[in-house]
Design a protein around this motif. Sequence first.
Motif, PDB file in Angstrom:
ATOM      1  N   CYS A 113      32.709  39.054  23.680  1.00  0.00           N
ATOM      2  CA  CYS A 113      33.314  39.933  23.411  1.00  0.00           C
ATOM      3  C   CYS A 113      33.855  40.442  25.109  1.00  0.00           C
ATOM      4  CB  CYS A 113      33.929  39.908  22.394  1.00  0.00           C
ATOM      5  SG  CYS A 113      34.055  39.323  20.844  1.00  0.00           S
ATOM      6  N   ARG A 114      32.641  40.785  25.393  1.00  0.00           N
ATOM      7  CA  ARG A 114      32.195  41.756  26.614  1.00  0.00           C
ATOM      8  C   ARG A 114      31.994  41.011  27.940  1.00  0.00           C
ATOM      9  NH1 ARG A 114      28.723  45.692  24.435  1.00  0.00           N
ATOM     10  NH2 ARG A 114      28.289  44.885  22.417  1.00  0.00           N
ATOM     11  N   LEU A 115      31.883  39.823  28.291  1.00  0.00           N
ATOM     12  CA  LEU A 115      32.399  39.201  29.621  1.00  0.00           C
ATOM     13  C   LEU A 115      33.693  38.583  29.241  1.00  0.00           C
ATOM     14  CD1 LEU A 115      29.639  36.927  28.714  1.00  0.00           C
ATOM     15  CD2 LEU A 115      29.342  38.897  30.588  1.00  0.00           C
ATOM     16  N   PHE A 116      34.246  38.374  28.230  1.00  0.00           N
ATOM     17  CA  PHE A 116      35.577  37.652  28.601  1.00  0.00           C
ATOM     18  C   PHE A 116      36.569  38.364  29.406  1.00  0.00           C
ATOM     19  CE2 PHE A 116      38.609  34.339  27.555  1.00  0.00           C
ATOM     20  CZ  PHE A 116      40.125  34.866  27.964  1.00  0.00           C
ATOM     21  N   GLY A 117      37.373  37.579  31.187  1.00  0.00           N
ATOM     22  CA  GLY A 117      38.531  38.410  31.627  1.00  0.00           C
ATOM     23  C   GLY A 117      37.449  38.945  33.074  1.00  0.00           C
ATOM     24  N   TYR A 118      36.445  39.304  32.386  1.00  0.00           N
ATOM     25  CA  TYR A 118      35.721  39.659  34.677  1.00  0.00           C
ATOM     26  C   TYR A 118      34.415  39.115  34.183  1.00  0.00           C
ATOM     27  CZ  TYR A 118      38.320  43.413  32.148  1.00  0.00           C
ATOM     28  OH  TYR A 118      39.313  43.375  31.739  1.00  0.00           O
ATOM     29  N   ALA A 119      33.999  37.728  34.094  1.00  0.00           N
ATOM     30  CA  ALA A 119      32.811  36.820  34.095  1.00  0.00           C
ATOM     31  C   ALA A 119      33.056  35.884  34.806  1.00  0.00           C
ATOM     32  CB  ALA A 119      32.411  36.615  32.511  1.00  0.00           C
ATOM     33  N   THR A 120      32.321  35.274  35.194  1.00  0.00           N
ATOM     34  CA  THR A 120      32.684  33.734  36.105  1.00  0.00           C
ATOM     35  C   THR A 120      31.827  32.421  35.765  1.00  0.00           C
ATOM     36  OG1 THR A 120      30.643  34.048  37.603  1.00  0.00           O
ATOM     37  CG2 THR A 120      32.055  35.230  38.409  1.00  0.00           C
ATOM     38  N   VAL A 121      32.184  31.634  36.148  1.00  0.00           N
ATOM     39  CA  VAL A 121      31.409  30.258  35.990  1.00  0.00           C
ATOM     40  C   VAL A 121      31.648  29.638  37.549  1.00  0.00           C
ATOM     41  CG1 VAL A 121      32.709  29.767  33.429  1.00  0.00           C
ATOM     42  CG2 VAL A 121      34.352  29.096  35.396  1.00  0.00           C
ATOM     43  N   LYS A 122      30.964  28.462  37.189  1.00  0.00           N
ATOM     44  CA  LYS A 122      30.427  28.159  38.185  1.00  0.00           C
ATOM     45  C   LYS A 122      30.709  26.836  38.104  1.00  0.00           C
ATOM     46  CE  LYS A 122      25.881  30.075  38.614  1.00  0.00           C
ATOM     47  NZ  LYS A 122      24.702  30.259  38.065  1.00  0.00           N
ATOM     48  N   PRO A 169      30.264  30.713  42.000  1.00  0.00           N
ATOM     49  CA  PRO A 169      30.838  31.437  40.898  1.00  0.00           C
ATOM     50  C   PRO A 169      32.751  31.931  40.665  1.00  0.00           C
ATOM     51  CG  PRO A 169      29.665  33.021  42.417  1.00  0.00           C
ATOM     52  CD  PRO A 169      29.237  31.230  42.666  1.00  0.00           C
ATOM     53  N   GLU A 170      33.337  31.369  40.059  1.00  0.00           N
ATOM     54  CA  GLU A 170      34.829  31.213  40.019  1.00  0.00           C
ATOM     55  C   GLU A 170      35.425  32.363  38.479  1.00  0.00           C
ATOM     56  OE1 GLU A 170      36.487  27.675  41.960  1.00  0.00           O
ATOM     57  OE2 GLU A 170      36.475  27.523  40.326  1.00  0.00           O
ATOM     58  N   LEU A 171      36.232  33.150  39.806  1.00  0.00           N
ATOM     59  CA  LEU A 171      36.339  34.117  37.929  1.00  0.00           C
ATOM     60  C   LEU A 171      37.031  33.299  36.483  1.00  0.00           C
ATOM     61  CD1 LEU A 171      37.258  37.365  36.845  1.00  0.00           C
ATOM     62  CD2 LEU A 171      39.402  36.348  37.912  1.00  0.00           C
ATOM     63  N   ALA A 172      36.846  33.204  35.853  1.00  0.00           N
ATOM     64  CA  ALA A 172      37.285  32.708  34.824  1.00  0.00           C
ATOM     65  C   ALA A 172      38.455  34.064  33.902  1.00  0.00           C
ATOM     66  CB  ALA A 172      35.826  32.599  33.280  1.00  0.00           C
ATOM     67  N   ASN A 217      28.056  36.242  35.265  1.00  0.00           N
ATOM     68  CA  ASN A 217      28.445  34.708  34.884  1.00  0.00           C
ATOM     69  C   ASN A 217      27.854  34.361  33.093  1.00  0.00           C
ATOM     70  OD1 ASN A 217      26.723  31.992  35.086  1.00  0.00           O
ATOM     71  ND2 ASN A 217      28.364  32.480  36.256  1.00  0.00           N
ATOM     72  N   PHE A 218      28.545  33.461  32.761  1.00  0.00           N
ATOM     73  CA  PHE A 218      28.906  33.305  31.277  1.00  0.00           C
ATOM     74  C   PHE A 218      27.521  32.285  31.300  1.00  0.00           C
ATOM     75  CE2 PHE A 218      32.132  34.060  28.854  1.00  0.00           C
ATOM     76  CZ  PHE A 218      33.254  34.345  29.630  1.00  0.00           C
ATOM     77  N   ASP A 222      24.469  32.824  33.468  1.00  0.00           N
ATOM     78  CA  ASP A 222      23.838  32.950  33.048  1.00  0.00           C
ATOM     79  C   ASP A 222      23.473  33.766  32.109  1.00  0.00           C
ATOM     80  OD1 ASP A 222      24.229  33.916  37.215  1.00  0.00           O
ATOM     81  OD2 ASP A 222      23.336  31.682  35.926  1.00  0.00           O
ATOM     82  N   TYR A 223      23.907  34.742  31.192  1.00  0.00           N
ATOM     83  CA  TYR A 223      23.689  35.162  30.332  1.00  0.00           C
ATOM     84  C   TYR A 223      23.754  34.286  28.845  1.00  0.00           C
ATOM     85  CZ  TYR A 223      24.769  39.806  31.806  1.00  0.00           C
ATOM     86  OH  TYR A 223      24.134  40.873  33.141  1.00  0.00           O
ATOM     87  N   GLY A 224      24.154  33.329  29.366  1.00  0.00           N
ATOM     88  CA  GLY A 224      24.028  32.575  27.919  1.00  0.00           C
ATOM     89  C   GLY A 224      22.636  31.963  27.793  1.00  0.00           C
ATOM     90  N   ASN A 225      22.045  31.755  29.258  1.00  0.00           N
ATOM     91  CA  ASN A 225      21.053  31.238  29.082  1.00  0.00           C
ATOM     92  C   ASN A 225      19.727  32.596  28.879  1.00  0.00           C
ATOM     93  OD1 ASN A 225      21.696  28.983  30.068  1.00  0.00           O
ATOM     94  ND2 ASN A 225      21.267  29.507  32.508  1.00  0.00           N
TER      95      ASN A 225
END
Length: 193
Positions: free
Chosen positions: A105-114, A120-123, A151-152, A154-157
């Motif tokens: 919820c904190r990342l949504f709209g402002y984070a990247t995926v690889k 990295p690309e903006l999700a 990055n989604f 990176d934080y997931g890890n």
Amino acid sequence: MNTDVIERLLALYQQIDEETTAFQAVTGLQCPADCGRCCENPEIEATPLEMLPLAIELLRQGKAQQWLERLAALNERSVCVFYQSDPLIPGNGRCGVYAGRPAVCRLFGYATVKNKQGTPELAACRHHKQTVPAAVEIAKAAIIAGVPAPNFSDYGNEIANLDPNLGQMQMPLNQALKIALERVGLIAQFGGE
Ligand code: SF4
């Protein structure tokens, strides 16, 4: 409850918030006031670990059982139990636990995926693309130019590394909350970590 793990999780949340705020400042990308469209997606996922701080607080308030009963009344297509939709304006609403919300919820709209090349690309949020397309293009260009963005994965890890058991299992947010509430309830009753 392993308070060290909880403290490190909360430190990660603070780090995410600092990174998204900095990215918003550089790109001008912002959510429309009172928008709750991302919360209306029943497929939002989190890990039980991310829901532990909220579960601990609800238990402390003596409300754990009440929220477990609310969750029991929901189905797999239900939106987040904490979401308070605006009855008058479709798509508007607010988070009932904003300060304690999970990483997604904190990342949504402002984070990247690889992408396939590992770049990295903006999700980007669909609603951002519809309402502020110019800001989305600026944000995409900023990332290509090397502006840091969270990055989604990176934080997931990082979250999974905090607790490989509770921090690895991505599942629908309501389900993750249920597991977290049951966990803190059991610990409160029988002790343990
Ligand atoms: S925790 Fe809050 S921000 Fe996240 S989906 Fe639920 S209502 Fe939305």
